[in-house]
Write a protein that holds these residues in place. Structure first.
Motif, PDB file in Angstrom:
ATOM      1  N   GLU A   1      -7.433  -5.571   1.889  1.00  0.00           N
ATOM      2  CA  GLU A   1      -6.309  -4.812   2.432  1.00  0.00           C
ATOM      3  C   GLU A   1      -6.004  -5.264   3.847  1.00  0.00           C
ATOM      4  OE1 GLU A   1      -4.903  -0.224   3.371  1.00  0.00           O
ATOM      5  OE2 GLU A   1      -6.853  -0.590   2.475  1.00  0.00           O
TER       6      GLU A   1
ATOM      7  N   THR B   1       0.827  -1.206   0.000  1.00  0.00           N
ATOM      8  CA  THR B   1       0.000   0.000   0.000  1.00  0.00           C
ATOM      9  C   THR B   1       0.862   1.258   0.000  1.00  0.00           C
ATOM     10  OG1 THR B   1      -0.169  -0.068   2.410  1.00  0.00           O
ATOM     11  CG2 THR B   1      -1.949  -1.107   1.158  1.00  0.00           C
TER      12      THR B   1
ATOM     13  N   ALA C   1      -7.820  -1.290  -6.271  1.00  0.00           N
ATOM     14  CA  ALA C   1      -7.826  -0.566  -4.992  1.00  0.00           C
ATOM     15  C   ALA C   1      -9.166  -0.707  -4.276  1.00  0.00           C
ATOM     16  CB  ALA C   1      -7.504   0.907  -5.226  1.00  0.00           C
TER      17      ALA C   1
ATOM     18  N   ARG D   1      -0.408  -3.993   3.002  1.00  0.00           N
ATOM     19  CA  ARG D   1      -0.438  -4.481   1.622  1.00  0.00           C
ATOM     20  C   ARG D   1      -1.834  -4.948   1.247  1.00  0.00           C
ATOM     21  NH1 ARG D   1       3.084 -10.036   2.393  1.00  0.00           N
ATOM     22  NH2 ARG D   1       1.684 -10.986   3.876  1.00  0.00           N
ATOM     23  N   TYR D   2      -2.068  -4.925  -0.070  1.00  0.00           N
ATOM     24  CA  TYR D   2      -3.298  -5.469  -0.641  1.00  0.00           C
ATOM     25  C   TYR D   2      -3.020  -6.908  -1.058  1.00  0.00           C
ATOM     26  CZ  TYR D   2      -4.978  -0.655  -1.255  1.00  0.00           C
ATOM     27  OH  TYR D   2      -5.393   0.631  -1.062  1.00  0.00           O
TER      28      TYR D   2
END
Length: 174
Positions: free
Chosen positions: A127, A87, A122, A133-134
């Motif tokens: 998440e 992210t 997104a 981080r995704y």
């Protein structure tokens, strides 16, 4: 005078494999589009852009971040694909797509790919706030049912989809 051997780091096999996967995607797309697609690579990957696609038919270009997984990995062997995007460096925008690609290392070929606009990624990705981080998680099984199924592409569909994305971006700028 160079650094002593003790200070030199050994190249990362994962880094080599990832870079090879990027070049495989680039070459495959140029060939499959009969040269209509052009691809540039970045010298420095500090903006999360691995490949930059353009076409003589398009005014704009499409930046692509590639996340590759190899057929030798446990997840791909179990017909799943998982990747993470930090992210901290991820900046969604209309001209950036995420390309998740499974690679058959024995054949040096693409097994499957998912081309996801970064703005969609997104919104849809899971998440992890604590890990920053995704997470992208998809099924490699034919007919798998996951949130990314509509973005899944067979290898021969990748170049036409990239050309279509370039046209979509052109339509937005005109």
């Amino acid at each position: 005078m160079g650094l002593p051997d003790s200070e030199l780091e050994a190249p990362s096999p994962a880094g080599r494999m990832g870079k090879a996967a990027e070049y495989l995607v680039a070459a495959t797309c140029i060939l499959a589009s009969r040269g209509r697609l052009n691809v540039a690579t970045q010298l420095i990957d500090d903006e999360g852009i691995d490949l930059l696609f353009s076409s003589a038919d398009a005014v704009t270009s499409l930046a692509v971040q590639v996340k590759a997984r190899m057929s030798t990995s446990k997840r791909v062997k179990s017909e799943t694909f998982m990747a993470f995007v930090r992210t901290q460096t991820f900046r969604p925008r209309p001209s950036l797509d995420m390309l998740f690609v499974a690679i058959d290392v024995d054949r040096g070929a693409i097994i499957a790919a998912w081309l996801v606009p970064s703005t969609v990624f997104a919104e849809e990705a899971t998440e992890s706030v604590t890990q920053g981080r995704y997470r992208f998680y998809a099924s490699l099984k034919e007919g798998g049912r996951d949130r990314w199924q509509t973005y899944r592409l067979a290898p021969e569909e990748l170049a036409p989809r990239l050309l279509a994305r370039l046209r979509e971006l052109d339509d937005r700028t005109i």
